[in-house]
Design an enzyme around this catalytic site. Structure first.
Site, PDB file in Angstrom:
ATOM      1  N   HIS A   1       0.950  -1.287   0.066  1.00  0.00           N
ATOM      2  CA  HIS A   1      -0.082   0.186  -0.081  1.00  0.00           C
ATOM      3  C   HIS A   1       0.850   1.222  -0.125  1.00  0.00           C
ATOM      4  O   HIS A   1       0.520   2.124  -0.495  1.00  0.00           O
ATOM      5  CB  HIS A   1      -1.082   0.139   1.280  1.00  0.00           C
ATOM      6  CG  HIS A   1      -2.017  -1.192   1.294  1.00  0.00           C
ATOM      7  ND1 HIS A   1      -2.687  -1.368   2.285  1.00  0.00           N
ATOM      8  CD2 HIS A   1      -2.222  -2.109   0.413  1.00  0.00           C
ATOM      9  CE1 HIS A   1      -3.404  -2.394   1.948  1.00  0.00           C
ATOM     10  NE2 HIS A   1      -3.088  -3.020   0.805  1.00  0.00           N
TER      11      HIS A   1
ATOM     12  N   HIS B   1      -8.760  -2.009  -5.491  1.00  0.00           N
ATOM     13  CA  HIS B   1      -7.749  -2.396  -4.663  1.00  0.00           C
ATOM     14  C   HIS B   1      -6.793  -3.373  -5.392  1.00  0.00           C
ATOM     15  O   HIS B   1      -5.706  -3.250  -5.020  1.00  0.00           O
ATOM     16  CB  HIS B   1      -8.413  -2.824  -3.280  1.00  0.00           C
ATOM     17  CG  HIS B   1      -7.389  -2.913  -2.211  1.00  0.00           C
ATOM     18  ND1 HIS B   1      -6.945  -1.889  -1.383  1.00  0.00           N
ATOM     19  CD2 HIS B   1      -6.626  -3.894  -1.758  1.00  0.00           C
ATOM     20  CE1 HIS B   1      -5.982  -2.178  -0.926  1.00  0.00           C
ATOM     21  NE2 HIS B   1      -5.598  -3.630  -0.853  1.00  0.00           N
TER      22      HIS B   1
ATOM     23  N   ASP C   1      -2.784  -2.797  -5.286  1.00  0.00           N
ATOM     24  CA  ASP C   1      -1.845  -3.808  -4.956  1.00  0.00           C
ATOM     25  C   ASP C   1      -0.742  -4.030  -5.905  1.00  0.00           C
ATOM     26  O   ASP C   1       0.586  -4.141  -5.581  1.00  0.00           O
ATOM     27  CB  ASP C   1      -2.400  -5.347  -4.580  1.00  0.00           C
ATOM     28  CG  ASP C   1      -3.072  -5.096  -3.110  1.00  0.00           C
ATOM     29  OD1 ASP C   1      -2.956  -4.323  -2.180  1.00  0.00           O
ATOM     30  OD2 ASP C   1      -4.010  -6.132  -2.869  1.00  0.00           O
TER      31      ASP C   1
ATOM     32  N   HIS D   1      -0.322 -11.019  -4.938  1.00  0.00           N
ATOM     33  CA  HIS D   1       1.279 -10.692  -4.548  1.00  0.00           C
ATOM     34  C   HIS D   1       2.185 -11.628  -5.005  1.00  0.00           C
ATOM     35  O   HIS D   1       3.284 -11.343  -5.833  1.00  0.00           O
ATOM     36  CB  HIS D   1       1.338 -10.623  -3.255  1.00  0.00           C
ATOM     37  CG  HIS D   1       0.524  -9.617  -2.582  1.00  0.00           C
ATOM     38  ND1 HIS D   1       0.549  -8.208  -2.842  1.00  0.00           N
ATOM     39  CD2 HIS D   1      -0.548  -9.464  -1.606  1.00  0.00           C
ATOM     40  CE1 HIS D   1      -0.400  -7.415  -2.182  1.00  0.00           C
ATOM     41  NE2 HIS D   1      -1.061  -8.518  -1.408  1.00  0.00           N
TER      42      HIS D   1
END
Length: 285
Positions: free
Chosen positions: A78, A235, A239, A262
């Site tokens: 973030h 969001h 990321d 991720h």
């Protein structure tokens, strides 16, 4: 010619760590041209860890970087998204704990800190990383690709069984203004039924209904906090922007993500840098 950017002054904040829980203090400070983004754990003999893709050691529910000797900083995506969105190249991040504070679970909280400190350009030119060939990584139904393009942009698709999320898609061409308005405000999210297991694994201890959109079955418990009807896919772009910032320079490419997280985002950078024919370093005139 675009110049490298850093902060004008130091700014600090204190808050709760998302996974570790507890309070952590963070200071963001100017750095000389060429420093890049460096995390410094002042509680661990001021060990320094560059924010680079090859320093990523874990990707479960957050991107973790390590110095290779067991010292690490977690949940950096973030903050890195805010740094990338503000187009900051050189920065020192000092922490007295294992993660940046989660603040409001978005990148806007960090962006406001950066803007409050002031951002200035130096004399050193800014390099970019231009993708020359498509690079793809895949795991099951999840996929991430970097395509050659004339500018940085994102296409993302997510699919979750909960009707609260469902299928969402979003296209976003990168710009500072667009980041602040469309991506930075999007909060992180999680599923209530997973919380007990996460807590037992030492994760999610700082999550709350003030910083995380909580999905329970077919509804969002704290829907009043939502800023967009498609906040979840926004969001995921947030990321991805933060994860891809670990390339060490802005990308000139189109990122296409399908259910990517991720782990795939980091695998994508590793695949990119595995072959020098995939990219070229450039200094825009």
């Amino acid at each position: 010619m675009s110049a490298r950017r850093t902060l004008r002054s130091t700014v600090s904040v204190e808050g709760t760590a998302l996974h570790a829980g507890g309070r952590v203090r963070m200071a963001l400070s100017p750095a000389p041209p060429g420093t890049g983004i460096v995390f410094r754990r002042i509680d661990l003999s001021a060990c320094e860890i560059p924010a680079r893709y090859d320093r990523v050691s874990q990707t479960r529910l957050g991107t973790v970087i390590s110095d290779g000797e067991g010292r690490q900083v977690g949940v950096i995506e973030h903050l890195m998204a805010a740094v990338a969105g503000a187009e900051i190249d050189d920065l020192i991040v000092e922490l007295d704990g294992p993660e940046p504070p989660i603040l409001e679970g978005d990148a806007l909280s960090y962006l406001r800190l950066l803007e409050g400190a002031g951002i200035e350009e130096g004399d050193a030119p800014r390099s970019v990383l231009k993708v020359l060939k498509p690079v793809t990584v895949q795991s099951g139904e999840a996929r991430a690709t970097l395509h050659p393009a004339d500018a940085y942009c994102f296409d993302f698709e997510i699919v979750f069984p909960s009707p609260a999320v469902g299928r969402q898609t979003y296209h976003w061409p990168f710009s500072r203004e667009g980041f602040r308005a469309e991506i930075a405000p999007a909060r992180t999210f999680g599923f209530v039924h997973e919380l007990d297991a996460l807590n037992k694994a030492g994760l999610g201890r700082g999550a709350s209904l003030e910083n995380t959109l909580a999905i329970d079955g077919d509804k969002v418990i704290n829907a009043s906090l939502m800023r967009f009807p498609d906040e979840f896919v926004r969001h995921k772009i947030l990321d991805a922007l933060g994860d891809l910032a670990l390339a060490g320079a802005p990308l000139v490419a189109r990122f296409e993500g399908v259910r990517s997280g991720h782990a795939l985002n980091n695998a994508l950078l590793r695949a990119l840098f595995a072959d020098s024919a995939n990219y070229a370093w450039m200094t825009p005139g």
